[in-house]
Write a protein that holds these residues in place. Structure first.
Motif, PDB file in Angstrom:
ATOM      1  N   THR A  82       0.774  -1.250   0.000  1.00  0.00           N
ATOM      2  CA  THR A  82       0.000   0.000   0.000  1.00  0.00           C
ATOM      3  C   THR A  82       0.806   1.301   0.000  1.00  0.00           C
ATOM      4  N   THR A 122      -8.795   2.533  -4.627  1.00  0.00           N
ATOM      5  CA  THR A 122      -8.280   3.782  -4.044  1.00  0.00           C
ATOM      6  C   THR A 122      -8.623   4.966  -4.950  1.00  0.00           C
ATOM      7  N   ASP A 123      -8.640   6.164  -4.359  1.00  0.00           N
ATOM      8  CA  ASP A 123      -8.849   7.367  -5.186  1.00  0.00           C
ATOM      9  C   ASP A 123      -7.673   7.611  -6.126  1.00  0.00           C
ATOM     10  N   GLU A 124      -6.526   6.964  -5.822  1.00  0.00           N
ATOM     11  CA  GLU A 124      -5.329   7.197  -6.651  1.00  0.00           C
ATOM     12  C   GLU A 124      -5.467   6.653  -8.077  1.00  0.00           C
ATOM     13  N   TYR A 146       2.239   1.874  -7.477  1.00  0.00           N
ATOM     14  CA  TYR A 146       1.173   1.452  -6.551  1.00  0.00           C
ATOM     15  C   TYR A 146      -0.189   1.676  -7.193  1.00  0.00           C
ATOM     16  N   ASN A 175      -7.637   9.270   1.278  1.00  0.00           N
ATOM     17  CA  ASN A 175      -6.635   8.984   2.328  1.00  0.00           C
ATOM     18  C   ASN A 175      -7.267   8.786   3.696  1.00  0.00           C
ATOM     19  N   GLU A 184       4.888   4.492   8.415  1.00  0.00           N
ATOM     20  CA  GLU A 184       5.585   4.947   7.206  1.00  0.00           C
ATOM     21  C   GLU A 184       4.756   6.025   6.508  1.00  0.00           C
ATOM     22  N   LEU A 186       2.161   9.416   6.147  1.00  0.00           N
ATOM     23  CA  LEU A 186       2.370  10.801   6.609  1.00  0.00           C
ATOM     24  C   LEU A 186       1.977  11.048   8.074  1.00  0.00           C
ATOM     25  N   PRO A 201      10.131  14.871   7.517  1.00  0.00           N
ATOM     26  CA  PRO A 201      10.603  15.038   6.131  1.00  0.00           C
ATOM     27  C   PRO A 201       9.479  15.368   5.148  1.00  0.00           C
ATOM     28  N   TYR A 203       7.934  16.402   1.662  1.00  0.00           N
ATOM     29  CA  TYR A 203       8.354  16.312   0.252  1.00  0.00           C
ATOM     30  C   TYR A 203       8.069  17.632  -0.464  1.00  0.00           C
ATOM     31  N   ARG A 210      -4.386  16.265  -0.042  1.00  0.00           N
ATOM     32  CA  ARG A 210      -5.067  14.979   0.085  1.00  0.00           C
ATOM     33  C   ARG A 210      -6.417  15.240   0.741  1.00  0.00           C
ATOM     34  N   ASN A 245      -0.371  19.115   2.778  1.00  0.00           N
ATOM     35  CA  ASN A 245       0.506  18.378   3.701  1.00  0.00           C
ATOM     36  C   ASN A 245       1.053  19.315   4.781  1.00  0.00           C
ATOM     37  N   ARG A 269       8.852  13.384  -3.848  1.00  0.00           N
ATOM     38  CA  ARG A 269       8.575  12.023  -4.325  1.00  0.00           C
ATOM     39  C   ARG A 269       8.518  12.045  -5.858  1.00  0.00           C
ATOM     40  N   HIS A 272       5.105  12.649  -7.968  1.00  0.00           N
ATOM     41  CA  HIS A 272       4.191  12.995  -6.860  1.00  0.00           C
ATOM     42  C   HIS A 272       2.884  13.591  -7.381  1.00  0.00           C
TER      43      HIS A 272
HETATM   44  O1  DAU Z   1      -5.229   8.351  -1.535  1.00  0.00           O
HETATM   45  C1  DAU Z   1      -5.335   7.054  -1.016  1.00  0.00           C
HETATM   46  C2  DAU Z   1      -3.948   6.508  -0.769  1.00  0.00           C
HETATM   47  O2  DAU Z   1      -3.429   7.224   0.342  1.00  0.00           O
HETATM   48  C3  DAU Z   1      -3.925   5.025  -0.485  1.00  0.00           C
HETATM   49  O3  DAU Z   1      -4.412   4.339  -1.613  1.00  0.00           O
HETATM   50  C4  DAU Z   1      -2.498   4.578  -0.147  1.00  0.00           C
HETATM   51  O4  DAU Z   1      -2.479   3.202   0.207  1.00  0.00           O
HETATM   52  C5  DAU Z   1      -1.999   5.393   1.019  1.00  0.00           C
HETATM   53  O5  DAU Z   1      -0.653   5.059   1.293  1.00  0.00           O
HETATM   54  C6  DAU Z   1      -2.126   6.888   0.731  1.00  0.00           C
HETATM   55  O6  DAU Z   1      -1.185   7.308  -0.280  1.00  0.00           O
HETATM   56  P1  DAU Z   1      -0.414   8.711  -0.153  1.00  0.00           P
HETATM   57  O7  DAU Z   1       0.798   8.663  -0.969  1.00  0.00           O
HETATM   58  O8  DAU Z   1      -1.345   9.846  -0.365  1.00  0.00           O
HETATM   59  O9  DAU Z   1      -0.070   8.660   1.444  1.00  0.00           O
HETATM   60  P2  DAU Z   1       1.251   9.024   2.249  1.00  0.00           P
HETATM   61  O10 DAU Z   1       0.875   9.002   3.697  1.00  0.00           O
HETATM   62  O11 DAU Z   1       2.415   8.212   1.824  1.00  0.00           O
HETATM   63  O12 DAU Z   1       1.520  10.532   1.820  1.00  0.00           O
HETATM   64  C7  DAU Z   1       0.559  11.549   2.006  1.00  0.00           C
HETATM   65  C8  DAU Z   1       1.144  12.844   1.478  1.00  0.00           C
HETATM   66  O13 DAU Z   1       2.249  13.233   2.313  1.00  0.00           O
HETATM   67  C9  DAU Z   1       1.722  12.742   0.070  1.00  0.00           C
HETATM   68  O14 DAU Z   1       1.471  13.951  -0.630  1.00  0.00           O
HETATM   69  C10 DAU Z   1       3.215  12.557   0.296  1.00  0.00           C
HETATM   70  C11 DAU Z   1       3.473  13.366   1.575  1.00  0.00           C
HETATM   71  N1  DAU Z   1       4.560  12.839   2.421  1.00  0.00           N
HETATM   72  C12 DAU Z   1       4.508  11.525   2.818  1.00  0.00           C
HETATM   73  C13 DAU Z   1       5.516  10.988   3.595  1.00  0.00           C
HETATM   74  C14 DAU Z   1       5.470   9.539   4.023  1.00  0.00           C
HETATM   75  C15 DAU Z   1       5.605  13.667   2.821  1.00  0.00           C
HETATM   76  O15 DAU Z   1       5.638  14.875   2.484  1.00  0.00           O
HETATM   77  N2  DAU Z   1       6.611  13.127   3.582  1.00  0.00           N
HETATM   78  C16 DAU Z   1       6.611  11.829   3.981  1.00  0.00           C
HETATM   79  O16 DAU Z   1       7.566  11.388   4.668  1.00  0.00           O
END
Ligand code: DAU
Ligand code: NAD
Length: 330
Positions: A82, A122-124, A146, A175, A184, A186, A201, A203, A210, A245, A269, A272
């Motif tokens: 995921t 997922t919405d992605e 993904y 999300n 792992e 956000l 950290p 990005y 989101r 974010n 990322r 992104h």
């Molecule tokens: O939108 C639904 C999706 O949400 C699900 O399908 C995925 O399984 C789930 O992991 C999630 O994906 P995201 O990539 O949106 O989630 P994440 O928590 O990894 O990141 C959320 C936002 O935060 C994204 O814009 C990237 C940013 N981020 C994330 C991490 C881990 C950062 O800026 N720094 C970070 O260290």
């Protein structure tokens, strides 16, 4: 009482779903216990008469069929790799579980004449959107390994309805946030880092958006779609809480009592997606809308991580540490 096969039930959303509905359904939880699957997530329902855990891989036809033989009425497929960042590092794992594993489950559901198959998508799958909201009929345009794998499974589930008449329902949540999310992602990453005074950290410039959905609201939508979802149809489940974010980060700093000096701007990322946003009209017509107030549920979530160090500290000192070191060299 209906009997459900829930896959990936030791993960974040699956474990919240099982806890919420264990009095209403008999549930067989099939989970491989990857790094993200954690028996501690369901320790409190261990031994419940409605609950059975099976350790196994959804790609393993034999174990999947053994589960189906337990008299399953409906399948909810949560099992997946995921994390977008990991999909950029190890895309093959995502193709294997998210696409091939879903195929194995769909084949078994067809063979055993399962009444309902819910594919948690997922919405992605729509890709990013700068303005406006995605409807279920919009073109899919996944932009990372993904979301591309999840799109494969989403379309495969649809094809099993169209071709074989299997009663599939596709769920596309935004999300999720809440307790028991692997640190792992956000919100739990930044909260647990902030508790320890470690850097957050972010990005790029933190302006990505989101749409945040409390996990209980998502579980209620999924449970409603078990009975009300129409065959072959897809349903958006949006949180209706768009935040950048940076806004999320500031809320975490406020609740944990830390200041902005721990924010660290890191390389963006690759690929992104700038913004996700869903139109909820279709699921609203079935009677669902998110019930939880964002500020209240978000604060409750942050406090849950503050009060449950015993849950996340073993994770962060185990497999997670290796992953973080590979990513950041620290
Ligand atoms: O939108 C639904 C999706 O949400 C699900 O399908 C995925 O399984 C789930 O992991 C999630 O994906 P995201 O990539 O949106 O989630 P994440 O928590 O990894 O990141 C959320 C936002 O935060 C994204 O814009 C990237 C940013 N981020 C994330 C991490 C881990 C950062 O800026 N720094 C970070 O260290
Ligand atoms: P998670 O990473 O927390 O948990 C995934 C679970 O699946 C783990 O328990 C893991 O052990 C299990 N698993 C992985 N590979 C497996 C395999 N081959 N066989 C059996 N079990 C396996 O995930 P999550 O955040 O709870 O997401 C659940 C589902 O919801 C996923 O399909 C995900 O794509 C989808 N989704 C998540 C979000 C979100 O914000 N978390 C949003 C939209 C959709």
């Amino acid at each position: 009482m209906k009997k459900l096969l829930v896959t990936g039930g030791m993960g974040f959303i699956g474990s919240n779903f099982i806890r919420e509905f264990i009095e209403k359904y008999e549930i067989v939880n099939l989970d491989k216990l990857t790094y993200a699957g954690n028996p501690a997530n369901l320790k409190d329902i261990d031994g419940h008469p409605n609950y059975e855990f099976v350790k196994g891989d959804i790609c393993d036809e034999k174990i999947v069929e053994e589960c189906m033989e337990k008299g399953i009425d409906a399948v909810i497929n949560f099992a997946a790799e995921t994390h977008v960042d990991r999909s950029i590092m190890y895309a093959g794992d995502f193709i294997q579980t998210d696409v091939y594993g879903s195929f194995v489950l769909l084949e078994a559901a067809k063979k055993f004449g399962i009444e309902r198959f819910l594919q948690i998508s997922t919405d992605e799958v729509y890709g990013e959107i700068e303005v406006g909201l995605f409807k279920e009929t919009d073109q899919l345009n996944p932009r990372n390994p993904y979301s591309a794998s999840k799109t494969g499974a989403d379309r495969l589930a649809s094809s099993y309805h169209n071709t074989y008449g299997l009663y599939t329902v596709i769920v596309r949540p935004s999300n999720n946030y809440g307790p028991f999310q692997y640190p792992e992602k956000l919100i739990p990453l930044f909260t647990t880092n902030a508790i320890d005074g470690k850097s957050l950290p972010i990005y790029g410039d933190g302006s990505q958006i989101r749409d945040w959905l409390f996990v209980k609201d998502n579980c209620e939508a999924i449970e409603m779609l078990l009975s009300k979802g129409k065959a072959g149809e897809a349903y958006n489940v949006g949180g209706e809480n768009e935040r950048t974010n940076m806004e999320i980060t500031k809320k975490i700093l406020e609740v944990t009592g830390k200041d902005e000096s721990i924010i660290k701007y890191v390389e963006d990322r690759p690929g992104h997606d700038k913004r996700y946003a869903l139109d909820n009209t279709k699921i609203n017509k079935l009677g669902w809308k998110p019930r939880h107030d964002f500020d209240e549920a978000m604060e409750r979530t942050i406090r849950w991580y503050m009060e449950n160090e015993g849950w996340w500290r073993p994770i962060k000192s185990g497999e997670f540490k290796k992953y973080y070191k590979e990513k950041y060299g620290e």
